[in-house]
Design a protein around this motif. Structure first.
Motif, PDB file in Angstrom:
ATOM      1  N   ALA A   1      -2.333  -4.179   1.292  1.00 45.08           N
ATOM      2  CA  ALA A   1      -2.066  -4.347  -0.322  1.00 45.08           C
ATOM      3  C   ALA A   1      -2.797  -3.275  -0.943  1.00 45.08           C
ATOM      4  O   ALA A   1      -3.894  -2.684  -0.396  1.00 45.08           O
ATOM      5  CB  ALA A   1      -2.036  -5.642  -0.761  1.00 45.08           C
ATOM      6  N   MET A   2      -2.538  -3.144  -2.130  1.00 51.51           N
ATOM      7  CA  MET A   2      -3.634  -2.322  -3.105  1.00 51.51           C
ATOM      8  C   MET A   2      -3.080  -2.886  -4.413  1.00 51.51           C
ATOM      9  O   MET A   2      -2.032  -3.608  -4.739  1.00 51.51           O
ATOM     10  CB  MET A   2      -3.067  -0.821  -3.045  1.00 51.51           C
ATOM     11  CG  MET A   2      -1.613  -0.350  -3.666  1.00 51.51           C
ATOM     12  SD  MET A   2      -1.418   1.417  -3.507  1.00 51.51           S
ATOM     13  CE  MET A   2      -2.212   1.834  -5.055  1.00 51.51           C
TER      14      MET A   2
ATOM     15  N   SER B   1       0.811  -1.046   0.047  1.00 48.94           N
ATOM     16  CA  SER B   1       0.058   0.012   0.061  1.00 48.94           C
ATOM     17  C   SER B   1       0.811   1.407   0.036  1.00 48.94           C
ATOM     18  O   SER B   1       1.884   1.248   0.467  1.00 48.94           O
ATOM     19  CB  SER B   1      -0.755   0.111   1.204  1.00 48.94           C
ATOM     20  OG  SER B   1      -1.750  -1.236   1.367  1.00 48.94           O
ATOM     21  N   ASN B   2       0.387   2.344  -0.519  1.00 47.73           N
ATOM     22  CA  ASN B   2       1.013   3.643  -0.391  1.00 47.73           C
ATOM     23  C   ASN B   2       0.409   4.377   0.731  1.00 47.73           C
ATOM     24  O   ASN B   2      -0.234   3.816   1.283  1.00 47.73           O
ATOM     25  CB  ASN B   2       0.809   4.306  -1.992  1.00 47.73           C
ATOM     26  CG  ASN B   2      -0.593   4.787  -2.097  1.00 47.73           C
ATOM     27  OD1 ASN B   2      -1.249   4.821  -1.172  1.00 47.73           O
ATOM     28  ND2 ASN B   2      -1.035   5.242  -3.569  1.00 47.73           N
ATOM     29  N   ASP B   3       1.150   5.615   0.853  1.00 48.76           N
ATOM     30  CA  ASP B   3       0.850   6.368   1.996  1.00 48.76           C
ATOM     31  C   ASP B   3      -0.661   6.612   2.141  1.00 48.76           C
ATOM     32  O   ASP B   3      -1.165   7.018   3.319  1.00 48.76           O
ATOM     33  CB  ASP B   3       1.576   7.516   1.936  1.00 48.76           C
ATOM     34  CG  ASP B   3       3.340   6.899   2.373  1.00 48.76           C
ATOM     35  OD1 ASP B   3       3.455   6.399   2.917  1.00 48.76           O
ATOM     36  OD2 ASP B   3       3.863   8.167   2.146  1.00 48.76           O
TER      37      ASP B   3
ATOM     38  N   GLN C   1       5.175  -3.549 -11.021  1.00 44.86           N
ATOM     39  CA  GLN C   1       4.468  -3.809  -9.719  1.00 44.86           C
ATOM     40  C   GLN C   1       4.849  -3.012  -8.701  1.00 44.86           C
ATOM     41  O   GLN C   1       5.988  -3.402  -7.771  1.00 44.86           O
ATOM     42  CB  GLN C   1       4.879  -5.478  -9.469  1.00 44.86           C
ATOM     43  CG  GLN C   1       3.969  -5.897  -8.217  1.00 44.86           C
ATOM     44  CD  GLN C   1       4.242  -7.296  -8.054  1.00 44.86           C
ATOM     45  OE1 GLN C   1       5.305  -8.021  -8.420  1.00 44.86           O
ATOM     46  NE2 GLN C   1       3.459  -7.958  -6.966  1.00 44.86           N
ATOM     47  N   ARG C   2       4.343  -1.812  -8.401  1.00 46.47           N
ATOM     48  CA  ARG C   2       4.732  -1.019  -7.513  1.00 46.47           C
ATOM     49  C   ARG C   2       3.433  -0.266  -6.986  1.00 46.47           C
ATOM     50  O   ARG C   2       2.601   0.085  -7.966  1.00 46.47           O
ATOM     51  CB  ARG C   2       6.012   0.049  -7.874  1.00 46.47           C
ATOM     52  CG  ARG C   2       5.622   1.051  -8.711  1.00 46.47           C
ATOM     53  CD  ARG C   2       4.906   0.681 -10.087  1.00 46.47           C
ATOM     54  NE  ARG C   2       4.770   1.902 -11.252  1.00 46.47           N
ATOM     55  CZ  ARG C   2       3.583   1.919 -11.463  1.00 46.47           C
ATOM     56  NH1 ARG C   2       2.290   1.422 -11.184  1.00 46.47           N
ATOM     57  NH2 ARG C   2       3.171   2.926 -12.525  1.00 46.47           N
ATOM     58  N   PRO C   3       3.525   0.461  -5.849  1.00 45.01           N
ATOM     59  CA  PRO C   3       2.365   1.239  -5.670  1.00 45.01           C
ATOM     60  C   PRO C   3       2.287   2.539  -6.503  1.00 45.01           C
ATOM     61  O   PRO C   3       3.544   3.255  -6.587  1.00 45.01           O
ATOM     62  CB  PRO C   3       2.474   1.620  -3.932  1.00 45.01           C
ATOM     63  CG  PRO C   3       3.980   1.379  -3.738  1.00 45.01           C
ATOM     64  CD  PRO C   3       4.296   0.379  -4.821  1.00 45.01           C
TER      65      PRO C   3
ATOM     66  N   ARG D   1      -0.667  11.002  -6.330  1.00 48.98           N
ATOM     67  CA  ARG D   1      -1.291  10.677  -7.912  1.00 48.98           C
ATOM     68  C   ARG D   1      -2.769  10.004  -7.705  1.00 48.98           C
ATOM     69  O   ARG D   1      -3.161   9.543  -8.667  1.00 48.98           O
ATOM     70  CB  ARG D   1      -0.280   9.947  -8.916  1.00 48.98           C
ATOM     71  CG  ARG D   1       0.795  10.851  -9.188  1.00 48.98           C
ATOM     72  CD  ARG D   1       1.827  10.035 -10.144  1.00 48.98           C
ATOM     73  NE  ARG D   1       1.150   9.809 -11.515  1.00 48.98           N
ATOM     74  CZ  ARG D   1       1.334   8.845 -12.150  1.00 48.98           C
ATOM     75  NH1 ARG D   1       2.511   7.736 -11.804  1.00 48.98           N
ATOM     76  NH2 ARG D   1       0.791   8.384 -13.113  1.00 48.98           N
ATOM     77  N   MET D   2      -3.225  10.067  -6.456  1.00 49.14           N
ATOM     78  CA  MET D   2      -4.405   9.442  -6.105  1.00 49.14           C
ATOM     79  C   MET D   2      -5.231  10.310  -4.982  1.00 49.14           C
ATOM     80  O   MET D   2      -4.647  11.177  -4.543  1.00 49.14           O
ATOM     81  CB  MET D   2      -4.200   8.052  -5.551  1.00 49.14           C
ATOM     82  CG  MET D   2      -3.630   7.054  -6.358  1.00 49.14           C
ATOM     83  SD  MET D   2      -3.049   5.480  -5.219  1.00 49.14           S
ATOM     84  CE  MET D   2      -4.732   5.080  -4.914  1.00 49.14           C
ATOM     85  N   THR D   3      -6.456   9.981  -4.885  1.00 41.28           N
ATOM     86  CA  THR D   3      -7.128  10.719  -3.905  1.00 41.28           C
ATOM     87  C   THR D   3      -8.414   9.662  -3.405  1.00 41.28           C
ATOM     88  O   THR D   3      -8.612   8.958  -4.292  1.00 41.28           O
ATOM     89  CB  THR D   3      -7.748  11.904  -4.183  1.00 41.28           C
ATOM     90  OG1 THR D   3      -8.422  12.917  -3.162  1.00 41.28           O
ATOM     91  CG2 THR D   3      -8.897  11.782  -5.415  1.00 41.28           C
TER      92      THR D   3
END
Length: 121
Positions: A74-75, A63-65, A100-102, A107-109
């Motif tokens: 995971a995501m 998962s990213n921050d 295969q990286r978050p 770049r998300m919300t």
């Protein structure tokens, strides 16, 4: 697989759904995934279906921050450009797996929280 958002549930009880997208306009992205044929029996005991089936799976990563406080495990791997989608589909394995990286959290919300409430028809 094309998508505009995805849902992760909190690791707490009660579980609360959170919807993630690239931004509030929910532009299209792709889940990195694989499929393969499998022969066997699927369906219910009352209505089994024997034969060849296509099985699908989505690739995940840490998962990213942004996602981690909601779902730490995971995501999905998100492909956000045509070049990334093409790389996933046709590059040599080592180049494809480099995706295969978050996705970076900036770049998300989060575009929604809680259970979906459909508007009256």
């Amino acid at each position: 697989m094309p998508a505009t958002s995805f849902c992760e549930y909190t690791d707490t009880t009660p579980k609360v759904p959170h919807w993630f997208a690239r931004d509030q306009s929910r532009p299209v992205f792709f889940f990195a995934g694989i499929w393969r044929p499998w022969t066997g029996t699927r369906g219910t005991r009352a209505d089994p279906f024997e034969g060849e089936h296509r099985l699908y799976a989505f690739l995940t990563c840490e998962s990213n921050d942004l996602v981690r406080p909601i779902h730490a495990k995971a995501m999905p791997v998100l492909l956000t450009t045509a070049d990334e989608a093409e790389q996933w589909l046709s590059a040599p394995v080592d180049e494809a797996l480099a995706l295969q990286r978050p996705l970076p959290a900036d770049r998300m919300t989060i575009v929604g929280r809680g259970n979906r409430k459909d508007e009256a028809a």
